[in-house]
Design a protein around this motif. Structure first.
Motif, PDB file in Angstrom:
ATOM      1  N   PHE A 190      34.148  44.998  37.781  1.00 24.33           N
ATOM      2  CA  PHE A 190      33.440  44.160  38.761  1.00 24.33           C
ATOM      3  C   PHE A 190      34.364  43.777  39.916  1.00 24.33           C
ATOM      4  N   GLU A 191      35.601  43.469  39.577  1.00 24.67           N
ATOM      5  CA  GLU A 191      36.560  43.095  40.627  1.00 24.67           C
ATOM      6  C   GLU A 191      36.799  44.260  41.584  1.00 24.67           C
ATOM      7  N   SER A 211      36.907  30.642  33.588  1.00 27.35           N
ATOM      8  CA  SER A 211      38.173  29.940  33.867  1.00 27.35           C
ATOM      9  C   SER A 211      39.311  30.901  34.141  1.00 27.35           C
ATOM     10  N   ALA A 212      39.196  32.117  33.655  1.00 23.66           N
ATOM     11  CA  ALA A 212      40.300  33.069  33.774  1.00 23.66           C
ATOM     12  C   ALA A 212      40.318  33.814  35.102  1.00 23.66           C
ATOM     13  N   PHE A 213      39.254  33.695  35.889  1.00 24.25           N
ATOM     14  CA  PHE A 213      39.198  34.467  37.136  1.00 24.25           C
ATOM     15  C   PHE A 213      39.002  33.535  38.345  1.00 24.25           C
ATOM     16  N   LYS A 228      31.581  25.009  42.287  1.00 22.95           N
ATOM     17  CA  LYS A 228      32.960  24.575  42.027  1.00 22.95           C
ATOM     18  C   LYS A 228      33.884  25.617  42.648  1.00 22.95           C
ATOM     19  N   PRO A 229      34.787  25.182  43.501  1.00 24.09           N
ATOM     20  CA  PRO A 229      35.702  26.151  44.121  1.00 24.09           C
ATOM     21  C   PRO A 229      36.627  26.758  43.079  1.00 24.09           C
ATOM     22  N   PRO A 230      37.117  27.957  43.335  1.00 23.25           N
ATOM     23  CA  PRO A 230      37.985  28.592  42.349  1.00 23.25           C
ATOM     24  C   PRO A 230      39.308  27.848  42.207  1.00 23.25           C
ATOM     25  N   LEU A 231      39.770  27.734  40.973  1.00 24.74           N
ATOM     26  CA  LEU A 231      41.071  27.114  40.738  1.00 24.74           C
ATOM     27  C   LEU A 231      42.158  28.102  41.127  1.00 24.74           C
ATOM     28  N   GLN A 232      43.249  27.570  41.666  1.00 23.32           N
ATOM     29  CA  GLN A 232      44.362  28.427  42.064  1.00 23.32           C
ATOM     30  C   GLN A 232      45.202  28.794  40.827  1.00 23.32           C
ATOM     31  N   PRO A 236      43.737  36.667  34.863  1.00 26.98           N
ATOM     32  CA  PRO A 236      42.917  37.147  33.752  1.00 26.98           C
ATOM     33  C   PRO A 236      43.623  37.122  32.402  1.00 26.98           C
ATOM     34  N   ARG A 237      44.952  37.225  32.408  1.00 25.95           N
ATOM     35  CA  ARG A 237      45.644  37.249  31.102  1.00 25.95           C
ATOM     36  C   ARG A 237      45.432  35.926  30.357  1.00 25.95           C
TER      37      ARG A 237
END
Lengths: 240, 297
Positions: A190-191, A211-213, A228-232, A236-237
């Protein structure tokens, strides 16, 4: 005017949208939100909150009870029966249950999507073969879907959804039946697609995956969207 | 595996469906019935054409049992008289052998036939351009012999015309009925196919398939199924009709049924399966489009 892919362009626009089932249950009320082209969205929320219904409203699996939804600049409800096929050809759909055609080979399942758009069988199969190699299923071209694992089936479904180079990809719980490793492999696909410019709306109730992406999370709550904005510093690991 | 060796993608597994065989067999059976009706229609049509050509009469001169020699004299006198009538185009004495052939099926002991004392029949055909007073002709003939009877064909012709029209309407009605049954059958089978593969239809629609794309395979199946069935039915029907026409000669029965199977009708019959297949394709297309439209609502 034909739609053009630009980061600031609204690809989907909900304007005071309401949806009520025939049973009388209200799913959405006065819902307004804009999705922008080239962006990756997670659509989250517990089961039954309306994630699938929201996706169905976008590809007109449902009609709105009130309000207006515009996709590619067109009011979805105003689309005639003859306009609907070409509208749907511009988007790719991936479902949790894959919805592959059981009597067709993996290759033909994917090639069929191109054939529907008018490409001849030979060219469709050539492109489908390339794509299936890209998703790691080059050794399974002649297999039937029943001979594949759940993860492999999802990869076929994704290949089928993207072979027409859609502007928008809607995925409904694509990782629902997969283990963490397979889910991550799908997310990588998808990415890759998103990097190539495809807008993606991925519905999931898997909070660990979200939460991982580092993508925008749209949480559905009481018929409304909370962005909700993406967390910095996410990677993915962290997921698997 | 050889799945991908095919040059086309069959989105519906219709080839494995028994419904296709059922359609072909039923269309074949209906085609046999249609061949029977149409053969009957054409067999009846030709004699009628002969009947309607020109007005004609049959003059019956009774057999004089008390003086058999006088009968032939009487016939001669009648013939001489008829030759003087300008309106008569054709005068033809019906041969005794021809009469006996007509009687053959109805007489058990064939050896008795030759002993039968039959009247003499003279067929006369009237020239349309010259008016003929039939009553006067009868009167003049009865002056030769009171027992002479003149039978005009006009009454029989009008009856034959009514029967012909009735048969024509019934035959065409039956053909129409058979075609309607075929259309209903194709529609029913298509609907059943479509509902059986509803899940595939839904997937295709979500992938953006147009109704024409979804309908195409059903159309092809209807076309090939009906074409095969109709051809098989046509060939079987023609063989059966031919068999029935020669059967009486083989087993020595009188010819009561003689269908006219002529080569000039062959293109018409060969055209039938294509008409059936074309109509079936249309019906299939309309059925799919209507059903998909109703699903879309």
């Amino acid at each position: 005017m034909p739609y053009q892919r630009r980061p600031s362009v609204e690809i989907i626009k909900f304007e005071r949208v309401g949806l009520q089932y025939s049973t009388g249950q209200t799913v959405f009320y006065e819902l307004s939100y804009s999705f922008f082209a080239g962006t990756f969205y997670f659509l989250t929320g517990p089961s039954g909150v309306g994630k699938t219904s929201l996706l169905k409203l976008i590809y007109r699996g449902f009609k709105v009870s009130e309000g207006k939804i515009s996709v590619f600049g067109r009011d979805v409800d105003s689309l005639s029966a003859s306009e609907l096929p070409s509208f749907r050809q511009r988007m790719g759909l991936v479902f949790q249950d894959c919805r592959l055609i059981d009597h067709l080979s993996v290759l033909d399942n994917v090639a069929l999507a191109l054939k529907i758009t008018g490409t001849d069988t030979r060219r469709s199969r050539t492109y489908a073969t390339e794509l299936l190699h890209w998703v790691g299923l080059g050794d399974h071209l002649d297999n039937l879907p029943l001979q594949l694992s759940d993860g492999q089936k999802q990869r076929v479904a994704i290949a089928r959804a993207v072979i027409t180079r859609p502007l928008l990809l809607l995925a409904d719980e694509p990782t629902g039946n997969l283990d963490a490793h397979s889910a991550h492999r799908l997310m990588s696909l998808f990415e890759e697609l998103n990097k190539m410019g495809t807008s993606i709306v991925l519905a999931t109730h898997n909070q660990a995956l979200v939460s991982a992406f580092p993508y925008i999370e749209l949480s559905l709550h009481q018929g409304q969207i909370q962005a909700k904005p993406p967390l910095q510093n996410r990677h993915p690991r962290d997921y698997y | 595996m050889t799945i991908t060796k095919k040059s086309f993608i069959q989105q519906f597994p219709l080839n494995q469906d028994v419904g296709k065989t059922y359609l072909s067999w039923t269309v074949g059976l209906l085609s046999v019935i249609m061949v029977f009706i149409l053969t009957g229609f054409f067999s009846f049509y030709d004699p009628y054409t002969d009947l309607t050509s020109e007005p004609s009469f049959t003059i019956e001169i009774p057999f004089l049992s008390e003086n058999p020699d006088h009968s032939s004299v009487l016939v001669e006198r009648v013939l001489v008289f008829l030759k003087t009538v300008p309106a008569l185009k054709k005068i033809e004495v019906v041969e005794k052998d021809d009469l006996l052939k007509l009687l053959e099926p109805w007489v058990n002991n064939q050896s008795n036939l030759a002993d039968l004392n039959l009247p003499v029949f003279i067929d006369i055909t009237v020239d349309n351009s010259i008016p003929l007073d039939a009553k006067l002709l009868t009167h003049q003939l009865r002056q030769i012999s009171a027992g002479i009877h003149v039978e005009p064909y006009g009454r029989w012709k009008s009856m034959a015309k009514i029967h012909h029209r009735t048969f024509q309407v019934l035959a065409l009605g039956c053909v129409g009925l058979i075609l309607s049954i075929m259309m209903m059958l194709v529609s029913l089978v298509t609907k059943t196919f479509l509902m059986s593969y509803r899940s595939i239809v839904d997937i295709l629609r979500l992938m953006g398939a147009k109704n024409a794309f979804i309908a195409r395979q059903f159309q092809t199946q209807a076309f090939t199924g009906c074409l095969k069935g109709s051809f098989a039915g046509l060939i079987l029907g023609l063989i059966m009709v031919y068999g029935l026409s020669i059967l009486p000669q083989i087993i020595g029965l009188p010819i009561l049924f003689e269908p006219l199977l002529r080569f000039n009708l062959l293109p018409f019959f060969l055209f039938l399966p294509f008409v059936t297949a074309f109509v079936s394709t249309l019906v299939s297309r309309i059925t799919v489009s209507r059903l998909l439209y109703s699903l879309e609502q």
